[in-house]
Design an enzyme around this catalytic site. Sequence first.
Site, short mmCIF file in Angstrom:
data_model
loop_
_atom_site.label_atom_id
_atom_site.label_comp_id
_atom_site.label_asym_id
_atom_site.label_seq_id
_atom_site.Cartn_x
_atom_site.Cartn_y
_atom_site.Cartn_z
N CYS A 1 0.95 -1.19 0.04
CA CYS A 1 -0.09 -0.25 0.10
C CYS A 1 0.89 1.21 -0.07
CB CYS A 1 -1.14 -0.07 1.31
SG CYS A 1 -1.66 1.51 1.69
N CYS B 1 0.02 3.88 2.56
CA CYS B 1 0.65 3.43 3.91
C CYS B 1 2.20 3.74 4.21
CB CYS B 1 0.43 1.80 4.27
SG CYS B 1 -1.30 1.49 3.72
#
Length: 147
Positions: A72, A75
């Site tokens: 991600c 993230c």
Amino acid sequence: MSALTDPALVACPHCAAPNRVPVARLGTHPNCGRCKQPLFTGAPLAVDAAGFAAQVGKGSLPVLVDFWAEWCGPCKAMAPAYAAAARELEPRFRLLKVDTEAVPELAQRYQIRSIPTLILFAGGREVARHSGAIPAQDIVRWARANA
Ligand code: ZN
């Protein structure tokens, strides 16, 4: 921000032992009574299901959890901000990281639909949730406003 239970019950990040620490002493770099290591490291603590249960279930500090995954991008982009927030929020908060790929049962239990998702726990219960990457100061403000 609600008052902390005094003494605070702090689960050790290393051995998970519960430690009673007077609130006035939280900022004095207390060590674990069992393993003698620091109760606060100034960094987010990566946990598995057992570590999560110890920190969220046994401690009395509010616990902020970053649900993330290696693949991600947002993230990873937020990781330095989250680390900076840990330096500012400890020792009044415990900051955890849950890798949703490594610990899918937690992602499922809290119905994580997008990452990064931040969940704030107080007294073992979810009290606030935010999805999407935000800067360190916003993490700090959001956590303090909701604890
Ligand atoms: Zn310990």
